[in-house]
Scaffold this motif. Structure first.
Motif, short mmCIF file in Angstrom:
data_model
loop_
_atom_site.label_atom_id
_atom_site.label_comp_id
_atom_site.label_asym_id
_atom_site.label_seq_id
_atom_site.Cartn_x
_atom_site.Cartn_y
_atom_site.Cartn_z
N TYR A 56 0.83 -1.20 0.00
CA TYR A 56 0.00 0.00 0.00
C TYR A 56 0.87 1.26 0.00
O TYR A 56 0.63 2.20 -0.76
CB TYR A 56 -0.94 0.00 1.22
CG TYR A 56 -1.73 1.28 1.34
CD1 TYR A 56 -2.87 1.49 0.58
CD2 TYR A 56 -1.31 2.30 2.19
CE1 TYR A 56 -3.59 2.67 0.67
CE2 TYR A 56 -2.02 3.48 2.29
CZ TYR A 56 -3.16 3.66 1.53
OH TYR A 56 -3.85 4.84 1.62
N ASP A 59 2.53 1.85 -3.33
CA ASP A 59 1.58 2.39 -4.31
C ASP A 59 1.30 3.87 -4.06
O ASP A 59 1.21 4.66 -5.01
CB ASP A 59 0.28 1.58 -4.29
CG ASP A 59 0.45 0.17 -4.82
OD1 ASP A 59 1.44 -0.10 -5.55
OD2 ASP A 59 -0.40 -0.68 -4.51
N VAL A 60 1.16 4.25 -2.80
CA VAL A 60 0.93 5.66 -2.46
C VAL A 60 2.14 6.48 -2.88
O VAL A 60 1.99 7.56 -3.48
CB VAL A 60 0.66 5.83 -0.94
CG1 VAL A 60 0.75 7.29 -0.53
CG2 VAL A 60 -0.69 5.25 -0.58
N TRP A 61 3.34 6.00 -2.62
CA TRP A 61 4.56 6.71 -3.00
C TRP A 61 4.61 6.92 -4.51
O TRP A 61 4.94 8.02 -4.97
CB TRP A 61 5.78 5.95 -2.49
CG TRP A 61 7.06 6.66 -2.80
CD1 TRP A 61 7.61 7.71 -2.13
CD2 TRP A 61 7.94 6.38 -3.88
NE1 TRP A 61 8.78 8.10 -2.73
CE2 TRP A 61 9.01 7.29 -3.81
CE3 TRP A 61 7.94 5.43 -4.90
CZ2 TRP A 61 10.05 7.28 -4.73
CZ3 TRP A 61 8.99 5.43 -5.81
CH2 TRP A 61 10.03 6.35 -5.72
N VAL A 62 4.26 5.91 -5.29
CA VAL A 62 4.27 6.03 -6.75
C VAL A 62 3.30 7.13 -7.17
O VAL A 62 3.63 7.97 -8.02
CB VAL A 62 3.91 4.69 -7.43
CG1 VAL A 62 3.59 4.88 -8.90
CG2 VAL A 62 5.04 3.69 -7.25
N ARG A 63 2.11 7.15 -6.57
CA ARG A 63 1.12 8.19 -6.93
C ARG A 63 1.66 9.58 -6.62
O ARG A 63 1.44 10.52 -7.38
CB ARG A 63 -0.21 7.94 -6.23
CG ARG A 63 -1.02 6.83 -6.87
CD ARG A 63 -2.45 6.78 -6.40
NE ARG A 63 -2.59 6.50 -4.99
CZ ARG A 63 -2.55 5.27 -4.44
NH1 ARG A 63 -2.36 4.21 -5.20
NH2 ARG A 63 -2.70 5.11 -3.14
N THR A 64 2.36 9.75 -5.51
CA THR A 64 2.89 11.07 -5.16
C THR A 64 4.01 11.48 -6.12
O THR A 64 4.19 12.67 -6.37
CB THR A 64 3.41 11.14 -3.71
OG1 THR A 64 4.52 10.27 -3.55
CG2 THR A 64 2.32 10.80 -2.72
N GLN A 65 4.73 10.53 -6.66
CA GLN A 65 5.79 10.84 -7.61
C GLN A 65 5.22 11.31 -8.94
O GLN A 65 5.81 12.15 -9.60
CB GLN A 65 6.70 9.62 -7.83
CG GLN A 65 7.39 9.13 -6.58
CD GLN A 65 8.12 10.23 -5.84
OE1 GLN A 65 9.05 10.83 -6.37
NE2 GLN A 65 7.69 10.54 -4.64
N LYS A 66 4.07 10.80 -9.30
CA LYS A 66 3.42 11.21 -10.56
C LYS A 66 2.95 12.64 -10.48
O LYS A 66 2.89 13.33 -11.49
CB LYS A 66 2.22 10.29 -10.86
CG LYS A 66 2.61 8.91 -11.32
CD LYS A 66 1.37 8.12 -11.62
CE LYS A 66 1.69 6.76 -12.14
NZ LYS A 66 0.48 5.98 -12.43
N ALA A 67 2.60 13.10 -9.30
CA ALA A 67 2.06 14.44 -9.13
C ALA A 67 3.14 15.51 -9.22
O ALA A 67 2.84 16.68 -9.36
CB ALA A 67 1.35 14.55 -7.78
#
Length: 68
Positions: A56, A59-67
């Motif tokens: 989890y 996955d959260v870290w990946v989403r923050t990198q996309k932003a």
């Protein structure tokens, strides 16, 4: 880690987390050291206890990198 979907609560070692994120284990260690990587925890009290990551949090870290 191959085939099926991992539970969001699954715990991964640094090597497994690196494969999951398509990074090197050394990159994971570097990010852990400088505080830029995903949330992690020590699996025990001993100095050689492994560092672990929950899927989890990866996955959260990946989403923050996309932003960024």
């Amino acid at each position: 880690m191959s085939g099926g979907r991992l539970s969001p609560r699954a715990k991964l070692t640094t090597a497994q987390a690196a494969r999951y994120l398509h990074l090197s284990q050394r990159q994971m260690e570097r990010m852990r050291g400088d505080g830029t990587g995903p949330i992690w925890f020590k699996a025990g009290d001993k100095i050689n206890s492994p560092c672990m990551y929950e899927v989890y949090d990866l996955d959260v870290w990946v989403r923050t990198q996309k932003a960024k």
